[in-house]
Design an enzyme around this catalytic site. Structure first.
Site, PDB file in Angstrom:
ATOM      1  N   HIS A 302       0.851  -1.195   0.000  1.00  0.00           N
ATOM      2  CA  HIS A 302       0.000   0.000   0.000  1.00  0.00           C
ATOM      3  C   HIS A 302       0.877   1.230   0.000  1.00  0.00           C
ATOM      4  CE1 HIS A 302      -3.159   2.802   1.074  1.00  0.00           C
ATOM      5  NE2 HIS A 302      -3.983   1.881   0.633  1.00  0.00           N
ATOM      6  N   ASP A 359      -7.906  -5.419   0.144  1.00  0.00           N
ATOM      7  CA  ASP A 359      -8.425  -6.287  -0.912  1.00  0.00           C
ATOM      8  C   ASP A 359      -8.034  -7.750  -0.745  1.00  0.00           C
ATOM      9  OD1 ASP A 359      -9.757  -4.330  -2.367  1.00  0.00           O
ATOM     10  OD2 ASP A 359      -7.904  -3.648  -3.293  1.00  0.00           O
TER      11      ASP A 359
HETATM   12  N1  CMC Z   1       4.239  -7.592  -4.885  1.00  0.00           N
HETATM   13  C1  CMC Z   1       5.579  -7.519  -5.065  1.00  0.00           C
HETATM   14  N2  CMC Z   1       6.307  -6.405  -4.922  1.00  0.00           N
HETATM   15  C2  CMC Z   1       5.660  -5.293  -4.596  1.00  0.00           C
HETATM   16  C3  CMC Z   1       4.262  -5.262  -4.392  1.00  0.00           C
HETATM   17  C4  CMC Z   1       3.551  -6.468  -4.547  1.00  0.00           C
HETATM   18  N3  CMC Z   1       2.228  -6.505  -4.368  1.00  0.00           N
HETATM   19  N4  CMC Z   1       3.879  -4.020  -4.082  1.00  0.00           N
HETATM   20  C5  CMC Z   1       4.987  -3.257  -4.087  1.00  0.00           C
HETATM   21  N5  CMC Z   1       6.071  -4.029  -4.381  1.00  0.00           N
HETATM   22  C6  CMC Z   1       7.469  -3.586  -4.413  1.00  0.00           C
HETATM   23  C7  CMC Z   1       7.772  -2.752  -5.647  1.00  0.00           C
HETATM   24  O1  CMC Z   1       8.206  -3.557  -6.718  1.00  0.00           O
HETATM   25  C8  CMC Z   1       8.832  -1.824  -5.121  1.00  0.00           C
HETATM   26  O2  CMC Z   1      10.048  -2.564  -5.032  1.00  0.00           O
HETATM   27  P1  CMC Z   1      11.468  -1.811  -5.264  1.00  0.00           P
HETATM   28  O3  CMC Z   1      11.562  -0.776  -4.174  1.00  0.00           O
HETATM   29  O4  CMC Z   1      12.476  -2.881  -5.175  1.00  0.00           O
HETATM   30  O5  CMC Z   1      11.393  -1.182  -6.641  1.00  0.00           O
HETATM   31  C9  CMC Z   1       8.407  -1.539  -3.697  1.00  0.00           C
HETATM   32  O6  CMC Z   1       7.640  -2.706  -3.290  1.00  0.00           O
HETATM   33  C10 CMC Z   1       7.521  -0.296  -3.529  1.00  0.00           C
HETATM   34  O7  CMC Z   1       6.408  -0.452  -4.384  1.00  0.00           O
HETATM   35  P2  CMC Z   1       5.767   0.702  -5.269  1.00  0.00           P
HETATM   36  O8  CMC Z   1       5.094   0.097  -6.458  1.00  0.00           O
HETATM   37  O9  CMC Z   1       6.776   1.773  -5.500  1.00  0.00           O
HETATM   38  O10 CMC Z   1       4.695   1.266  -4.251  1.00  0.00           O
HETATM   39  P3  CMC Z   1       3.467   2.186  -4.616  1.00  0.00           P
HETATM   40  O11 CMC Z   1       3.156   2.924  -3.374  1.00  0.00           O
HETATM   41  O12 CMC Z   1       3.737   2.981  -5.850  1.00  0.00           O
HETATM   42  O13 CMC Z   1       2.294   1.141  -4.987  1.00  0.00           O
HETATM   43  C11 CMC Z   1       0.549  -0.440  -4.723  1.00  0.00           C
HETATM   44  C12 CMC Z   1       1.340   0.697  -4.071  1.00  0.00           C
HETATM   45  C13 CMC Z   1      -0.666  -0.761  -3.847  1.00  0.00           C
HETATM   46  C14 CMC Z   1       0.047   0.002  -6.099  1.00  0.00           C
HETATM   47  C15 CMC Z   1       1.482  -1.681  -4.872  1.00  0.00           C
HETATM   48  O14 CMC Z   1       1.887  -2.116  -3.588  1.00  0.00           O
HETATM   49  C16 CMC Z   1       0.805  -2.823  -5.624  1.00  0.00           C
HETATM   50  O15 CMC Z   1       0.884  -2.872  -6.856  1.00  0.00           O
HETATM   51  N6  CMC Z   1       0.127  -3.784  -4.898  1.00  0.00           N
HETATM   52  C17 CMC Z   1      -0.608  -4.826  -5.566  1.00  0.00           C
HETATM   53  C18 CMC Z   1      -1.969  -4.294  -6.034  1.00  0.00           C
HETATM   54  C19 CMC Z   1      -2.919  -4.086  -4.858  1.00  0.00           C
HETATM   55  O16 CMC Z   1      -3.081  -4.928  -4.001  1.00  0.00           O
HETATM   56  N7  CMC Z   1      -3.619  -2.925  -4.878  1.00  0.00           N
HETATM   57  C20 CMC Z   1      -4.631  -2.590  -3.879  1.00  0.00           C
HETATM   58  C21 CMC Z   1      -4.222  -1.444  -2.998  1.00  0.00           C
HETATM   59  S1  CMC Z   1      -5.269  -1.295  -1.532  1.00  0.00           S
HETATM   60  C22 CMC Z   1      -6.834  -0.853  -2.133  1.00  0.00           C
HETATM   61  C23 CMC Z   1      -6.877   0.518  -2.665  1.00  0.00           C
HETATM   62  O17 CMC Z   1      -6.974   1.460  -1.861  1.00  0.00           O
HETATM   63  O18 CMC Z   1      -6.842   0.682  -3.889  1.00  0.00           O
END
Ligand code: CMC
Length: 426
Positions: A302, A359
């Site tokens: 998140h 989720d």
């Molecule tokens: N699985 C594997 N690696 C992950 C995941 C994941 N689900 N989420 C983040 N990472 C890694 C990402 O690759 C990055 O690694 P590095 O620092 O080595 O490059 C690090 O963790 C930080 O991730 P980010 O993508 O920069 O974080 P963000 O804040 O931009 O994205 C997120 C947040 C929710 C989009 C992401 O965690 C994600 O894609 N999660 C899976 C989709 C999901 O469950 N979404 C629902 C969110 S909660 C409901 C809502 O409010 O929408």
């Protein structure tokens, strides 16, 4: 607090610091471009406060979520979705009289115009219900244009809250080719939704009270989450002066993506895939960690929560209770728990603060209610609606609001001389 200071080229600039009621600190850079010619660069707006808001407070480090000051756990356990909707939109919990009136309005406005049923006919049976939801909500502005007058806005707010339930259930009935079931005025919000989803004209249908309570709680847990992607979209579209229905329709589209509300569907698809593949998690945990593989553990991570998502905690606990009480043995719940345990012990997930989010377990509960996977994100939208409305209203009445219009750093070609190649067809 002392102003923040920035030196850039030959400019020394001071920015006033602004402190929130929970001591969050931001510095106000409104004068930055005018005085220095520079802008800030913040992809995904991870460090950018787009507004001041008095609606929802999140402390991501400590897993705290409050609506208008009330802890999400208290609201989920002791309140009702309509109470919470009222709280978010009007700022305080309703009195008994206000709640009765609000509920009365929800029933009075729950029918949709008969002409709108024709819209549903035009969609193919396999149309994603989120697309249907978004477009039907958008078309409400053609039926209820309203004015910028406060009373008109309030009437349209109540119409939208009441009708989204019906629109969502009609979208489902359309997708399975069954007759639409009209709302019933003697039912509560969640109960009426289950009735419109699952009743058929030839049989009596009584939603199970535990499912009604669970759905109501799930809606509360989704009701607002400050400046997330869909809410920012609602505010952004509304900042141009677009009406309520158009702004919310855009929010529904933003919510549909798999990184946002669409993740609840993606979690179940992922768990099914793992189950069909023999249930071995390691391969999928490794894929999620592999930077050359686009696969992510859906339902994990998140932008704001880095320790735990308080909504996920409540949902996990309810999932155990509800499935136990209904005698449902869902292998996906066991799979989800095992996957969570493995991921929580893995250095990759620990070091990045990746925990199950809202989720991760919600889909298991929707399955227990008989709600099909393609409707999960619609359920999220139903829950999020009061939050979108409250944020849209706050944006409209905030004297600081200007049309949302970020800047960019241009990285394209510099000026090129145009050279004509032959004569163009006209
Ligand atoms: N699985 C594997 N690696 C992950 C995941 C994941 N689900 N989420 C983040 N990472 C890694 C990402 O690759 C990055 O690694 P590095 O620092 O080595 O490059 C690090 O963790 C930080 O991730 P980010 O993508 O920069 O974080 P963000 O804040 O931009 O994205 C997120 C947040 C929710 C989009 C992401 O965690 C994600 O894609 N999660 C899976 C989709 C999901 O469950 N979404 C629902 C969110 S909660 C409901 C809502 O409010 O929408």
């Amino acid at each position: 607090m002392e102003p923040a200071r920035l030196s850039i080229s030959d400019h020394d600039v001071e920015f006033p610091v602004t402190v929130g009621s929970e001591n969050e600190v931001g510095f106000d850079i409104r004068k930055l471009r005018g005085t220095t010619g520079a802008i800030t660069v913040d992809p995904g707006f991870a460090n950018t406060g787009s507004c001041k808001s008095g609606i929802t407070f999140i402390d991501g480090e400590n897993g705290i979520l409050r609506y208008r000051g009330y802890a999400i756990e208290d609201l989920a356990n002791h309140s009702s979705f309509l109470d919470v909707a009222y709280l978010l939109i009007y700022g305080n919990l309703p009195t008994r009289v206000e709640l009765d009136d609000f509920h009365g309005e929800m029933t009075r406005h729950s029918l949709i115009h008969e002409d709108m049923k024709k819209f549903f006919e035009g969609y193919p049976p396999n149309a994603p219900p989120m697309s249907v939801l978004s477009t039907i909500v958008s078309s409400l502005s053609a039926f209820y244009p309203g004015t910028e007058n406060g009373e008109d806005i309030d009437l349209n707010i109540r119409r939208l809250l009441a009708k989204l339930n019906t629109i969502a259930a009609f979208a489902f009935k359309k997708s399975i080719g069954q007759p639409y079931i009209y709302p019933r005025n003697n039912l509560g919000y969640a109960e009426d939704f289950l009735h419109m989803m699952f009743a058929v004209p030839s049989e009596d249908y009584e939603p199970h009270p535990l499912l009604v309570k669970t759905l109501d709680m799930l809606l509360i847990l989704h009701a607002d989450h400050e400046q997330n992607c869909s809410t920012s979209t609602v505010r952004m579209v509304g900042s141009s002066g677009a009406d309520l229905f158009s702004s919310i329709s855009a929010g529904i589209s933003a919510l549909s993506g798999p990184l946002h509300g669409g993740a609840n569907t993606a979690v179940i698809e992922m768990l099914e895939m793992i189950r069909q593949d023999g249930g071995g998690f390691k391969k999928y945990v490794d894929k999620a960690k592999d930077k050359s593989d686009p696969f992510r553990l859906m339902g994990f991570g998140h932008r704001v929560y880095k320790n735990f998502d308080p909504r996920a905690r409540v949902i996990k606990q309810i999932a155990d209770e509800v499935l136990g009480e209904l005698g449902i043995d869902d292998p996906l719940l066991d799979l989800a728990k095992e996957l969570e345990n493995i991921a929580l012990e893995d250095e990759y997930f620990i070091s990045r603060g990746l925990y199950p989010n809202v989720d991760f377990y919600s889909g298991i509960l929707y399955r227990a209610m008989g709600i099909p996977t393609n409707m999960f994100t619609v359920m999220f939208a139903l829950g999020r609606l009061p939050g979108w409305i409250a944020q849209w209203l706050e944006m409209k009445t905030d004297s600081d609001t200007r049309i949302y219009r970020p800047r960019q750093i241009y990285t394209g070609n510099n000026h090129r001389e145009y050279v004509q190649i032959g004569r163009r067809c006209l």
